[in-house]
Design a protein around this motif. Structure first.
Motif, short mmCIF file in Angstrom:
data_model
loop_
_atom_site.label_atom_id
_atom_site.label_comp_id
_atom_site.label_asym_id
_atom_site.label_seq_id
_atom_site.Cartn_x
_atom_site.Cartn_y
_atom_site.Cartn_z
N ASP A 145 -3.92 -13.20 -3.82
CA ASP A 145 -2.46 -12.18 -2.82
C ASP A 145 -2.78 -11.32 -1.03
O ASP A 145 -2.14 -11.64 -1.12
CB ASP A 145 -2.18 -11.03 -3.88
CG ASP A 145 -1.50 -11.36 -5.02
OD1 ASP A 145 -0.94 -12.37 -4.98
OD2 ASP A 145 -1.23 -10.68 -6.31
N ARG A 146 -4.05 -11.14 -1.65
CA ARG A 146 -4.46 -10.83 0.39
C ARG A 146 -4.82 -11.26 0.38
O ARG A 146 -4.68 -11.33 1.79
CB ARG A 146 -6.36 -10.07 -0.28
CG ARG A 146 -6.63 -9.25 0.59
CD ARG A 146 -6.42 -8.04 0.93
NE ARG A 146 -7.17 -7.00 0.90
CZ ARG A 146 -6.65 -5.55 1.11
NH1 ARG A 146 -5.99 -4.98 0.01
NH2 ARG A 146 -7.79 -4.95 1.68
N ARG A 149 -1.45 -12.65 1.84
CA ARG A 149 -0.55 -11.42 2.64
C ARG A 149 -1.39 -12.00 4.14
O ARG A 149 -0.72 -11.08 5.35
CB ARG A 149 -1.11 -10.15 2.26
CG ARG A 149 -0.86 -8.63 2.81
CD ARG A 149 0.71 -8.51 3.21
NE ARG A 149 1.03 -7.22 3.92
CZ ARG A 149 1.92 -7.74 5.20
NH1 ARG A 149 2.54 -9.34 5.20
NH2 ARG A 149 2.11 -6.92 5.73
N GLN A 152 0.70 -13.82 6.03
CA GLN A 152 2.02 -13.34 6.58
C GLN A 152 1.53 -12.52 7.85
O GLN A 152 2.66 -13.13 8.98
CB GLN A 152 2.71 -12.90 5.73
CG GLN A 152 2.63 -13.08 4.65
CD GLN A 152 3.40 -12.23 3.04
OE1 GLN A 152 2.31 -11.09 3.59
NE2 GLN A 152 3.26 -12.92 2.22
N ARG A 168 -7.04 0.06 0.91
CA ARG A 168 -5.38 -0.29 0.33
C ARG A 168 -5.30 -1.30 1.49
O ARG A 168 -4.24 -2.01 1.57
CB ARG A 168 -4.23 0.49 0.01
CG ARG A 168 -4.68 1.30 -1.10
CD ARG A 168 -3.58 2.74 -1.03
NE ARG A 168 -3.00 2.43 -0.38
CZ ARG A 168 -1.93 3.39 0.44
NH1 ARG A 168 -2.97 5.18 -0.04
NH2 ARG A 168 -1.34 3.64 0.80
N ASP A 194 0.81 0.60 3.71
CA ASP A 194 -0.22 0.36 4.26
C ASP A 194 -0.28 -1.03 3.67
O ASP A 194 0.78 -1.53 4.35
CB ASP A 194 -1.46 0.58 2.13
CG ASP A 194 -0.68 -0.55 0.91
OD1 ASP A 194 0.32 -1.29 0.79
OD2 ASP A 194 -0.51 0.05 -0.24
N GLU A 196 0.11 -3.93 1.89
CA GLU A 196 0.72 -4.27 1.40
C GLU A 196 2.70 -4.51 1.76
O GLU A 196 3.53 -5.12 1.81
CB GLU A 196 1.02 -4.69 -0.07
CG GLU A 196 -0.74 -5.35 -0.15
CD GLU A 196 -0.66 -6.45 -0.62
OE1 GLU A 196 0.51 -7.29 -0.72
OE2 GLU A 196 -1.22 -7.24 -0.42
N THR A 197 2.47 -3.31 2.10
CA THR A 197 4.06 -2.68 2.02
C THR A 197 4.32 -2.36 3.96
O THR A 197 5.62 -2.11 4.01
CB THR A 197 4.22 -0.75 1.63
OG1 THR A 197 3.12 -0.35 1.99
CG2 THR A 197 4.49 -0.97 0.07
N ARG A 200 7.55 -4.76 3.96
CA ARG A 200 8.39 -5.42 2.80
C ARG A 200 10.08 -5.51 3.19
O ARG A 200 10.26 -4.91 3.97
CB ARG A 200 8.42 -3.84 1.68
CG ARG A 200 8.75 -2.97 1.68
CD ARG A 200 8.38 -2.05 0.89
NE ARG A 200 9.05 -0.95 0.89
CZ ARG A 200 8.81 0.34 1.39
NH1 ARG A 200 7.13 0.86 1.89
NH2 ARG A 200 8.67 1.84 1.34
#
Length: 388
Positions: A145-146, A149, A152, A168, A194, A196-197, A200
């Motif tokens: 997942d990292r 990310r 992206q 995070r 963080d 991830e978000t 989003r």
């Protein structure tokens, strides 16, 4: 015992009782007052220079030691890079990608290049972890997942001005041209943001990229806008959101970041602070070289009034009637709460209309009166606003 001493003790005891009640009420409201939000877990604030700083300190430039990321001011860093031949600067970015990418005062273009390199290095390391069968399945999945990310953030020529993989994960992204834009804006988000978000797809105008991209478009792309999420934010509504601990750790990072922008030639920015991000901005205000400080959906700035912020920036505040933040008690008792409501008439901030904004994350939504006002401020138009 004298009657006077007895009354004094009674009043003191009554005061302590009231403070205890206020603190309990505040805690209850913050933790349980917003349906659907989870009680937050305590976070460890990321502070200090990024990994790789020791290697940077051991290196040197053509004229001696490199500027220390912990001690050199952004202005000193900017002077160092202005005097450095372009080839040397690129070589430093290649050898110390993570340090240069987060070095306030370094040229923006060099930081974009360095952060892209750091992201590529991080993605390669995470992919190796994802393929490592000696690791637990959960750790391998997290590594995949990292890595995705990081990919992206590398896609589409994104301008990543800060990237810190610790904790995070923290990041800042630029929309527009910092070097050529006449005006600059910085967006500081609140809780639950963080790596991830950061951008989003759900609730886009509650994310740094959604807010920054919307503001950039509303200015007719005349203002360079930075989505800054380079501090450890609270998770959920809990003690971290009710206290200033994380804001106190984030405020020096924000101040240094903005000082770095101005040291490299950007105009004093308009700084837009949403929700808990406004607590960070309030604590950083005295050290921010900002033209305007704009707060939206703020629980308080840890100041009794605008004058107490000790800043030359114009102070603006917006809060719509549907925003749940209005149910948070505006007190600061025993370390809980963030003080006076910046949108109240007696705080002393300039009023921003927000009648068409909806909820806590609707201030930057296209078509709202709040976004139109934000855009005017971002381009230097201050010919509106109610009280001041």
């Amino acid at each position: 015992m004298s009657r006077r001493n007895g009354n004094g003790r009674h009043r003191a005891g009554h005061g302590r009782y009231l403070r205890t009640l206020l603190a309990a009420a505040l805690t209850t409201t913050v933790v349980a007052g917003t349906a659907g939000w989870a009680v937050g877990s305590e976070q460890v604030a990321v502070t200090g220079p990024v990994p790789g700083t020791a290697e940077w300190r051991a290196d040197s430039g053509p004229d001696g030691p490199l500027p220390d990321p912990a001690n050199a001011s952004p202005a000193e860093v900017a002077r160092f890079f202005r005097a450095l031949p372009a080839g040397h600067a690129r070589a430093l970015a290649e050898r110390h990608a993570l340090v240069v990418g987060n070095l306030d005062g370094a040229p923006a273009e060099l930081r974009y290049t360095a952060n892209a390199a750091a992201l590529r290095q991080g993605r390669a390391a995470e992919r190796r972890s994802a393929d490592d069968r000696s690791l637990p399945a959960r750790d391998r999945a997290a590594a995949r997942d990292r890595a995705e990310r990081y990919g992206q953030l590398l896609a589409g020529g994104r301008q990543i001005l800060a990237f810190d993989p610790r904790g995070r994960g923290q990041v800042a992204e630029v929309f527009g041209d910092l070097r050529r834009a006449r005006h600059t804006a910085v967006v500081v988000p609140g809780s639950d943001i963080d790596l991830e978000t950061f951008d989003r797809a759900t609730d886009p105008y509650g994310t740094p990229t959604g807010m920054a991209r919307s503001l950039y478009g509303a200015t007719g792309e005349r203002t360079a806008v930075v989505a800054w999420a380079d501090y450890t934010t609270p998770v959920g509504l809990g003690p971290d959101a009710a206290t200033g601990r994380l804001a106190e750790a984030g405020a020096p990072r924000l101040a240094r970041f903005v000082q770095g922008l101005t040291a490299t030639g950007s105009a004093d920015p308009a700084v837009f602070c949403h929700s808990y991000g406004s607590v960070v901005c309030g604590l950083a205000a005295a050290e921010l070289p900002a033209a305007d400080l704009v707060v939206a959906g703020s629980p308080g700035l840890r100041s009794d009034n605008a004058a107490g912020l000790d800043t030359k920036a114009r102070i603006w505040a917006a809060r719509d009637e549907d925003d749940w933040i209005g149910r948070i008690p505006n007190v600061n008792v025993l370390g809980l709460g963030h003080g006076a409501d910046p949108s109240s008439a007696d705080f002393g901030a300039r009023h921003i209309p927000a009648t068409t904004a909806e909820g806590h994350t609707g201030y930057f939504a296209p078509g709202t009166d709040s976004l139109r006002a934000f855009a005017r401020i971002a381009v230097g138009d201050h010919s509106f606003g109610g009280r001041s």
